[in-house]
Every structure is written in C-alpha cells, then in structure tokens.
Design a protein around this motif. Structure first.
Motif, short mmCIF file in Angstrom:
data_model
loop_
_atom_site.label_atom_id
_atom_site.label_comp_id
_atom_site.label_asym_id
_atom_site.label_seq_id
_atom_site.Cartn_x
_atom_site.Cartn_y
_atom_site.Cartn_z
N ARG A 175 0.83 -1.21 0.00
CA ARG A 175 0.00 0.00 0.00
C ARG A 175 0.87 1.26 0.00
O ARG A 175 0.53 2.26 -0.65
CB ARG A 175 -0.95 -0.01 1.19
CG ARG A 175 -2.00 -1.11 1.06
CD ARG A 175 -3.05 -1.06 2.15
NE ARG A 175 -3.92 -2.21 2.12
CZ ARG A 175 -4.87 -2.43 1.21
NH1 ARG A 175 -5.04 -1.58 0.23
NH2 ARG A 175 -5.61 -3.52 1.26
N ASN A 206 -1.59 -4.62 -6.98
CA ASN A 206 -2.98 -5.03 -6.72
C ASN A 206 -3.10 -6.55 -6.66
O ASN A 206 -3.82 -7.09 -5.82
CB ASN A 206 -3.92 -4.45 -7.77
CG ASN A 206 -4.25 -3.00 -7.51
OD1 ASN A 206 -4.47 -2.59 -6.38
ND2 ASN A 206 -4.27 -2.20 -8.56
N ASN A 219 1.42 -0.95 -10.59
CA ASN A 219 0.15 -0.93 -9.86
C ASN A 219 -0.65 -2.21 -10.07
O ASN A 219 -1.28 -2.72 -9.13
CB ASN A 219 -0.68 0.29 -10.23
CG ASN A 219 -0.14 1.55 -9.57
OD1 ASN A 219 0.57 1.49 -8.58
ND2 ASN A 219 -0.48 2.69 -10.14
#
Length: 101
Positions: free
Chosen positions: A51, A80, A76
């Motif tokens: 995060r 994820n 990203n």
C-alpha cells in the motif's frame, strides 16, 4: 525469519508475483522477511509495504528502485495482484498452508 520459512502460498503470491514484474521489487519483499518473526507478521508488513509503494510519487519510485523504476501501470497491476494474493493466503488456516521444509 527468512523467505525460506514462508509457506509456498505466501512465497508464490508475493515474491514470485513481484519477480514476474521486476527483480528489484522482489528484493524489497525479500528483505522484509528478515524483520519478521513469523508469516503472519510478514503478511501484515507486506500488505503495508504494498500500500505504501502504491502511494509513492514518481520521484520516490526513482529512489526506491535505484533510478530504474518499473512502468507505473504495470507496477500498480502487480501490487494489486499481490494484495489479492495476501488476502488469499490469510484466508488459509496456517496448518493448511504448504511448507517446503
């Protein structure tokens, strides 16, 4: 702990997933293990690290990846996927996870 102490599910879901994109990303997750007492702590810290990286500005990625950051979109997407994998590992009772030792 060492990365060899991780369950197969955690190792594949985090380290292998990171390595698929970028070796230097995998190094960050690998180094994280040395600061952990057990897999539960590792998973929690790996989630926090993931995060945190997602929030980095471009100049911070430059520093973190030693002047060679991966493509932001691919990074990203991988981060994820790692978050999803962490949740999947956490949903498996520890006594049901596979260990290579």
């Amino acid at each position: 702990m060492d990365t060899d102490d991780l369950s197969s599910e955690a190792y594949k879901g985090i380290l292998i997933e990171a390595e698929k994109l970028f070796h230097d990303l995998m190094l960050h997750y690998g180094l994280l293990a040395s600061d952990c007492m057990d897999e539960k702590e590792y998973l929690d810290k790996a989630e926090s690290l993931t995060r945190e990286i997602m929030e980095y500005e471009d100049y911070e990625l430059e520093v973190v990846f030693w002047g060679n950051p991966p493509d932001r979109k691919k990074l990203n997407a991988t981060l994820n996927k790692i978050l999803v994998n962490i949740k999947q590992v956490q949903s498996i009772p520890e006594n049901k996870r596979k260990y290579d030792f």
